[in-house]
Design a protein around this motif. Structure first.
Motif, PDB file in Angstrom:
ATOM      1  N   LYS A  92       1.988 -45.373  32.764  1.00  0.00           N
ATOM      2  CA  LYS A  92       2.305 -44.002  32.379  1.00  0.00           C
ATOM      3  C   LYS A  92       3.793 -43.732  32.570  1.00  0.00           C
ATOM      4  O   LYS A  92       4.408 -44.221  33.502  1.00  0.00           O
ATOM      5  CB  LYS A  92       1.523 -43.007  33.240  1.00  0.00           C
ATOM      6  N   GLU A 146       5.570 -35.515  32.030  1.00  0.00           N
ATOM      7  CA  GLU A 146       4.367 -35.542  31.210  1.00  0.00           C
ATOM      8  C   GLU A 146       3.371 -34.503  31.710  1.00  0.00           C
ATOM      9  O   GLU A 146       3.139 -34.368  32.914  1.00  0.00           O
ATOM     10  CB  GLU A 146       3.736 -36.929  31.251  1.00  0.00           C
ATOM     11  N   LEU A 147       2.781 -33.748  30.768  1.00  0.00           N
ATOM     12  CA  LEU A 147       1.774 -32.752  31.114  1.00  0.00           C
ATOM     13  C   LEU A 147       0.442 -33.430  31.419  1.00  0.00           C
ATOM     14  O   LEU A 147       0.157 -34.503  30.881  1.00  0.00           O
ATOM     15  CB  LEU A 147       1.587 -31.771  29.955  1.00  0.00           C
ATOM     16  N   PRO A 148      -0.410 -32.834  32.266  1.00  0.00           N
ATOM     17  CA  PRO A 148      -1.722 -33.428  32.549  1.00  0.00           C
ATOM     18  C   PRO A 148      -2.579 -33.549  31.282  1.00  0.00           C
ATOM     19  O   PRO A 148      -3.334 -34.497  31.131  1.00  0.00           O
ATOM     20  CB  PRO A 148      -2.362 -32.480  33.549  1.00  0.00           C
ATOM     21  N   GLU A 149      -2.436 -32.575  30.381  1.00  0.00           N
ATOM     22  CA  GLU A 149      -3.095 -32.657  29.077  1.00  0.00           C
ATOM     23  C   GLU A 149      -2.201 -32.001  28.040  1.00  0.00           C
ATOM     24  O   GLU A 149      -1.401 -31.121  28.357  1.00  0.00           O
ATOM     25  CB  GLU A 149      -4.468 -32.001  29.105  1.00  0.00           C
ATOM     26  N   GLN A 150      -2.329 -32.431  26.791  1.00  0.00           N
ATOM     27  CA  GLN A 150      -1.462 -31.947  25.724  1.00  0.00           C
ATOM     28  C   GLN A 150      -1.664 -30.452  25.500  1.00  0.00           C
ATOM     29  O   GLN A 150      -2.791 -29.962  25.499  1.00  0.00           O
ATOM     30  CB  GLN A 150      -1.766 -32.668  24.420  1.00  0.00           C
ATOM     31  N   THR A 168      -0.295 -28.851  22.610  1.00  0.00           N
ATOM     32  CA  THR A 168      -0.563 -28.830  21.176  1.00  0.00           C
ATOM     33  C   THR A 168      -0.563 -30.270  20.687  1.00  0.00           C
ATOM     34  O   THR A 168      -0.473 -31.207  21.477  1.00  0.00           O
ATOM     35  CB  THR A 168       0.525 -28.023  20.418  1.00  0.00           C
ATOM     36  N   LYS A 169      -0.623 -30.420  19.373  1.00  0.00           N
ATOM     37  CA  LYS A 169      -0.602 -31.772  18.802  1.00  0.00           C
ATOM     38  C   LYS A 169       0.708 -32.484  19.119  1.00  0.00           C
ATOM     39  O   LYS A 169       0.726 -33.688  19.368  1.00  0.00           O
ATOM     40  CB  LYS A 169      -0.791 -31.674  17.283  1.00  0.00           C
ATOM     41  N   THR A 210       3.758 -32.753  24.464  1.00  0.00           N
ATOM     42  CA  THR A 210       3.095 -33.613  25.451  1.00  0.00           C
ATOM     43  C   THR A 210       3.775 -33.590  26.810  1.00  0.00           C
ATOM     44  O   THR A 210       3.222 -34.102  27.770  1.00  0.00           O
ATOM     45  CB  THR A 210       3.080 -35.069  24.956  1.00  0.00           C
ATOM     46  N   HIS A 211       4.975 -33.021  26.897  1.00  0.00           N
ATOM     47  CA  HIS A 211       5.752 -33.007  28.135  1.00  0.00           C
ATOM     48  C   HIS A 211       6.247 -31.586  28.424  1.00  0.00           C
ATOM     49  O   HIS A 211       6.166 -30.710  27.565  1.00  0.00           O
ATOM     50  CB  HIS A 211       6.955 -33.954  28.030  1.00  0.00           C
TER      51      HIS A 211
END
Length: 166
Positions: A7, A66-70, A72-73, A76-77
């Motif tokens: 990661k 980095e975000l734990p979950e996206q 939007t499409k 991501t960060h």
């Protein structure tokens, strides 16, 4: 352990122009080894980082996480901090401000010792200069979207690409 990082939690990169709302487009440079030449070559990857306050401007060097979950499409960060604002060059080892290949304090000391150059305007005063962004909407338009629309020719114009018009 295999020694391979799976990661990319935190990355450093440069902010580029974009049209996405509440985000900054960050280009991250990685050096990839070419097995045949045994040389490293740059490889670039673009990420969108969540920036709701629009702190990041084009050219800034930023740290993203980095975000734990996206969100939007594309996003991501998230933007952690602005490491170096554009145009304000800092030597990463000493922490001193630089101009081209000289430290600012060395330039200041040299001008005090030898005086200003003949016929010059006295040089630029970096200590009293305003921060970047003070000319927003006057001469600095980096906070706005870039021009994206191409010219549209009317039918019948020689550069119009409609085959039915000719």
């Amino acid at each position: 352990m295999s020694g391979v990082v799976s990661k990319n939690l935190m990355l450093i990169g440069q902010c580029f122009a974009h049209t996405t709302k509440n985000a900054a487009r960050v280009r991250v440079k990685r050096m990839k080894l070419d097995e045949y030449l045994h040389m490293y070559f740059p490889e670039y990857t673009d990420y969108f980082a969540y920036d709701p306050e629009q702190k990041c401007k084009v050219g800034d060097v930023v740290l993203i996480k980095e975000l734990p979950e996206q969100m939007t499409k594309d996003i991501t960060h998230s933007l952690m901090k602005i490491v170096y604002p554009y145009g304000d060059i800092t030597d990463p080892i000493t922490g001193k401000k630089c101009v081209v290949g000289n430290y600012r304090d060395h330039m200041k000391l040299r001008s005090e010792l030898y005086g200003k150059a003949e016929g010059s305007d006295g040089g630029f005063d970096y200590d009293n200069a305003p921060d970047r962004g003070w000319q927003e909407n006057r001469k600095d338009f980096t906070h706005k979207e870039g021009y994206m629309k191409w010219h549209e020719f009317e039918p019948g114009h020689p550069l119009h690409n409609d085959p039915a018009a000719t």
